[in-house]
Design a protein around this motif. Sequence first.
Motif, PDB file in Angstrom:
ATOM      1  N   ASP A 223      -3.409  11.174   8.120  1.00  0.00           N
ATOM      2  CA  ASP A 223      -2.000  11.372   7.791  1.00  0.00           C
ATOM      3  C   ASP A 223      -1.316  10.042   7.469  1.00  0.00           C
ATOM      4  N   LEU A 224      -1.715   8.985   8.151  1.00  0.00           N
ATOM      5  CA  LEU A 224      -1.193   7.659   7.824  1.00  0.00           C
ATOM      6  C   LEU A 224      -1.615   7.248   6.423  1.00  0.00           C
ATOM      7  N   ALA A 225      -2.870   7.473   6.068  1.00  0.00           N
ATOM      8  CA  ALA A 225      -3.358   7.127   4.731  1.00  0.00           C
ATOM      9  C   ALA A 225      -2.587   7.880   3.658  1.00  0.00           C
ATOM     10  N   ASP A 226      -2.289   9.133   3.916  1.00  0.00           N
ATOM     11  CA  ASP A 226      -1.525   9.937   2.961  1.00  0.00           C
ATOM     12  C   ASP A 226      -0.118   9.372   2.773  1.00  0.00           C
ATOM     13  N   CYS A 227       0.493   8.902   3.856  1.00  0.00           N
ATOM     14  CA  CYS A 227       1.834   8.315   3.761  1.00  0.00           C
ATOM     15  C   CYS A 227       1.814   7.038   2.923  1.00  0.00           C
ATOM     16  N   VAL A 228       0.817   6.202   3.132  1.00  0.00           N
ATOM     17  CA  VAL A 228       0.685   4.967   2.344  1.00  0.00           C
ATOM     18  C   VAL A 228       0.519   5.300   0.863  1.00  0.00           C
ATOM     19  N   ASP A 229      -0.338   6.258   0.577  1.00  0.00           N
ATOM     20  CA  ASP A 229      -0.583   6.670  -0.806  1.00  0.00           C
ATOM     21  C   ASP A 229       0.708   7.141  -1.476  1.00  0.00           C
ATOM     22  N   ALA A 231       3.776   6.359  -0.640  1.00  0.00           N
ATOM     23  CA  ALA A 231       4.701   5.239  -0.815  1.00  0.00           C
ATOM     24  C   ALA A 231       4.342   4.432  -2.058  1.00  0.00           C
ATOM     25  N   ILE A 232       3.054   4.181  -2.266  1.00  0.00           N
ATOM     26  CA  ILE A 232       2.616   3.426  -3.445  1.00  0.00           C
ATOM     27  C   ILE A 232       3.005   4.159  -4.724  1.00  0.00           C
ATOM     28  N   ARG A 233       2.890   5.463  -4.713  1.00  0.00           N
ATOM     29  CA  ARG A 233       3.142   6.253  -5.915  1.00  0.00           C
ATOM     30  C   ARG A 233       4.612   6.592  -6.136  1.00  0.00           C
ATOM     31  N   LYS A 288      13.016  10.651   6.847  1.00  0.00           N
ATOM     32  CA  LYS A 288      13.201   9.825   5.651  1.00  0.00           C
ATOM     33  C   LYS A 288      11.958   9.865   4.772  1.00  0.00           C
ATOM     34  N   ALA A 289      10.763   9.763   5.380  1.00  0.00           N
ATOM     35  CA  ALA A 289       9.521   9.837   4.603  1.00  0.00           C
ATOM     36  C   ALA A 289       9.372  11.199   3.938  1.00  0.00           C
ATOM     37  N   LYS A 290       9.834  12.239   4.598  1.00  0.00           N
ATOM     38  CA  LYS A 290       9.778  13.577   4.004  1.00  0.00           C
ATOM     39  C   LYS A 290      10.719  13.681   2.817  1.00  0.00           C
ATOM     40  N   ARG A 291      11.944  13.176   2.972  1.00  0.00           N
ATOM     41  CA  ARG A 291      12.945  13.277   1.906  1.00  0.00           C
ATOM     42  C   ARG A 291      12.566  12.437   0.697  1.00  0.00           C
ATOM     43  N   GLU A 292      12.121  11.193   0.921  1.00  0.00           N
ATOM     44  CA  GLU A 292      11.917  10.260  -0.181  1.00  0.00           C
ATOM     45  C   GLU A 292      10.493  10.253  -0.737  1.00  0.00           C
ATOM     46  N   LEU A 293       9.516  10.586   0.096  1.00  0.00           N
ATOM     47  CA  LEU A 293       8.118  10.518  -0.337  1.00  0.00           C
ATOM     48  C   LEU A 293       7.435  11.876  -0.368  1.00  0.00           C
TER      49      LEU A 293
END
Length: 321
Positions: A223-229, A231-233, A288-293
């Motif tokens: 799940d952390l890897a998915d969040c990083v991905d 954010a990059i995109r 915030k991660a849900k709303r923006e990413l």
Amino acid sequence: MKRKRLLICGATGFIRRNLAEFFSRQEEFQVIGVCHLKPPFEYPGLEWIQADLTSSTDVERALTGIDVIIQAAATTSGAKDIVTRPHIHVADNAVMNSLLFRAAFDKKVGHVVFFSCTVMLQTSERAQTEEDFDANVPIHPRYFGAGWTKVYLEKMSEFYSRIGSTRYTVIRHSNVYGPHDKFDLERSHVFGATVTKVMTARDGRIVIWGSGEEGRDLLYVDDLADCVDRAIRSQTSPFAIYNCGYGEAIIVKHLVEKIIEKSGRSLRVEYDLSQPSIKTSVFLDCGKAKRELGWVRATSLDRGIDQTLAWWRAHIASSCS
């Protein structure tokens, strides 16, 4: 289409190795891992560069031609070192990140993802947002050095995002666990240490440091890897901080009971109050991660434990027999 050159600093560690494997499976990235000595493992699509990230010369060389940096290199360990040797989490981490951020600015790297954590946050009974850190409230004494180092590096990320062209993402992640975790008792965090104690117990009991009343937000590494991905995109702003966690706190006692249950073993739990422990409870609001990413954690704690125990049996069990 030209592939982006993605540098993963610290690709030999637990989180970093999972990230290296995750991004090496994606065709749009040419993934380069940084190792201090010789490459520790091979993986299809993963290249290696040898570098000492506390050396300015090595950092300059490693960042040449890089488009994206995932800065996950750090001196890390568990509660024992946090209590007895807190300085090891300060000096090298401050030096390597200062050099990396400056070189990223000089070389106009497109995007830097920096891994922060939650050690600067106060214990709380509610989920904490990215805005809840208050510099006027003392950081927990056990986390004073590591906590202020992380705050300094978060601010340095914001500083460089203001004066240069590099986009910065700060990921404040919670306690991460999963395959390739540290499972030795000297360096492991609560999850890895508990798995090792449960799976290697020989006399029908395990000993847990402290009272077991601490609360921990536990996130599976995929799940952390998915969040990083994401954010990059998807990140469009020059600088952003995102919480990345499970969103709930599990009491350590309950975690231990759950791991024992899923292991299929019958064990008695004893709590050693003389050993180092840090009595805090922190869990994250990841709205915030849900709303923006568009990111939400996908792995339940039960599923994460099952998958980690299966990985442990396949890769670690034979060395402990």
